[in-house]
Design a protein around this motif. Structure first.
Motif, PDB file in Angstrom:
ATOM      1  N   VAL A  61       8.930   8.431  -9.490  1.00  0.00           N
ATOM      2  CA  VAL A  61       9.162   6.815  -9.569  1.00  0.00           C
ATOM      3  C   VAL A  61       7.851   6.565  -8.600  1.00  0.00           C
ATOM      4  N   PRO A  62       7.226   5.454  -8.869  1.00  0.00           N
ATOM      5  CA  PRO A  62       6.253   4.854  -7.940  1.00  0.00           C
ATOM      6  C   PRO A  62       6.739   5.082  -6.331  1.00  0.00           C
ATOM      7  N   TRP A  63       5.907   5.581  -5.574  1.00  0.00           N
ATOM      8  CA  TRP A  63       6.126   5.766  -4.200  1.00  0.00           C
ATOM      9  C   TRP A  63       6.852   4.613  -3.575  1.00  0.00           C
ATOM     10  N   ASP A  64       6.149   3.414  -3.728  1.00  0.00           N
ATOM     11  CA  ASP A  64       6.682   2.138  -3.144  1.00  0.00           C
ATOM     12  C   ASP A  64       7.945   1.400  -3.999  1.00  0.00           C
ATOM     13  N   ALA A  65       8.451   2.075  -4.981  1.00  0.00           N
ATOM     14  CA  ALA A  65       9.497   1.565  -5.856  1.00  0.00           C
ATOM     15  C   ALA A  65      10.927   1.647  -4.745  1.00  0.00           C
ATOM     16  N   PRO A  66      11.367   0.379  -4.429  1.00  0.00           N
ATOM     17  CA  PRO A  66      12.807   0.558  -3.742  1.00  0.00           C
ATOM     18  C   PRO A  66      13.856   1.312  -4.114  1.00  0.00           C
ATOM     19  N   PRO A  67      14.303   2.111  -3.506  1.00  0.00           N
ATOM     20  CA  PRO A  67      15.438   2.906  -3.992  1.00  0.00           C
ATOM     21  C   PRO A  67      16.514   2.411  -4.468  1.00  0.00           C
ATOM     22  N   ALA A  68      16.790   1.062  -4.082  1.00  0.00           N
ATOM     23  CA  ALA A  68      17.866   0.335  -4.669  1.00  0.00           C
ATOM     24  C   ALA A  68      17.677   0.172  -6.363  1.00  0.00           C
ATOM     25  N   GLU A  69      16.341  -0.098  -6.577  1.00  0.00           N
ATOM     26  CA  GLU A  69      16.016  -0.553  -7.891  1.00  0.00           C
ATOM     27  C   GLU A  69      15.746   0.741  -9.093  1.00  0.00           C
ATOM     28  N   VAL A  70      16.206   1.948  -8.448  1.00  0.00           N
ATOM     29  CA  VAL A  70      16.006   3.036  -9.475  1.00  0.00           C
ATOM     30  C   VAL A  70      17.465   3.390  -9.930  1.00  0.00           C
TER      31      VAL A  70
END
Length: 255
Positions: A61-70
């Motif tokens: 996933v993109p490096w700056d994707a917040p973990p809570a949104e995955v």
């Protein structure tokens, strides 16, 4: 569809609720899920447990994707490892026949023999379509498009008869791609006006952010889901969705 490795500049694009994911995954057979009506996270990215039949890009996933949104798509064994590494992670767990489903409010368990990548692509395609729909709505707003156009481009996401009325009951827009489902909606469509019921609905001023269920009589008037519209905290009208088959599933109701 969202491109792997890219990250939109907009905030909260393509956010899917747990209820929406339940709608998407229902054909597979859901055997365990959290309460979709409760406060829950929203997701805009999907990832998948690694494996020989899964492209490497599916794991990232993109490096700056917040973990809570995955949301993680994985097997029961992968889920145990995921929970140890990140107790707050949310997952779609693909449970093969006869295997025990995890009893955990942080996952949706589906009974399927489909390859893991198949389920992952189902989730990713849905998130991509949601993102594209929201981009289209944003483009309509930027270009001063009308409410009717917004309803028309929403037909795939919300396949129900819709109308928008101002606080005085004047119809501003209605679905142009569906026939009115009953006598009430036909009258609204022809007159361009929403009559006031004895209980004041659907023009009653429900609280900002609330949703009202308006029970129909089953013959001349279908039941409706009514959402009050506010602008700068001032009541300006309603969005009404016909529900001739009854209350929609929680995911659709949260679109």
């Amino acid at each position: 569809m969202l491109a792997s490795g890219s990250f939109p500049e907009h905030e909260a694009w393509g956010n899917a609720t747990v209820g929406m994911l339940l709608d998407v995954l229902e054909p597979l057979g859901i055997i365990g899920a959290p309460d979709s009506a409760a406060d829950s996270p929203t997701f805009r990215w999907a990832t998948c447990a690694g494996g020989a039949d899964i492209p490497e890009s599916a794991v990232r996933v993109p490096w700056d994707a917040p973990p809570a949104e995955v949301v993680h798509v994985c097997t029961p064994a992968d889920y145990l490892a995921l929970r140890q590494a990140d107790p707050a992670a949310f997952a779609v767990v693909c449970v093969p026949d006869e295997a025990a489903a995890p009893d955990d409010p942080r996952c949706i368990a589906v009974r399927t023999s489909r390859p893991l990548v198949y389920v992952y692509l189902m989730v990713k395609e849905f998130l991509g379509s949601l993102f594209a729909w929201e981009q289209t709505l944003a483009s309509i707003v930027r270009n001063d498009g009308g409410v009717a156009t917004a309803l028309d481009v929403s037909r795939a996401a919300i396949p129900r008869y819709l109308f928008v009325a101002d606080k005085n009951g004047c119809v501003l827009a209605q679905s142009s791609y569906l026939e009115p489902p009953d006598a009430f909606h036909r009258a609204v469509s022809l007159s361009g006006f929403v009559p006031v019921r004895a209980d004041g609905l659907p023009r009653a001023r429900a609280a900002e952010g609330a949703t009202a269920w308006v029970e129909g009589d089953g013959e001349t008037e279908a039941s409706r889901l009514v959402i009050p519209l506010y602008l700068d905290h001032a009541f300006v009208g309603v969005l009404s969705m016909a529900c001739p088959d009854g209350l929609p599933k929680i995911g659709r109701a949260h679109v």
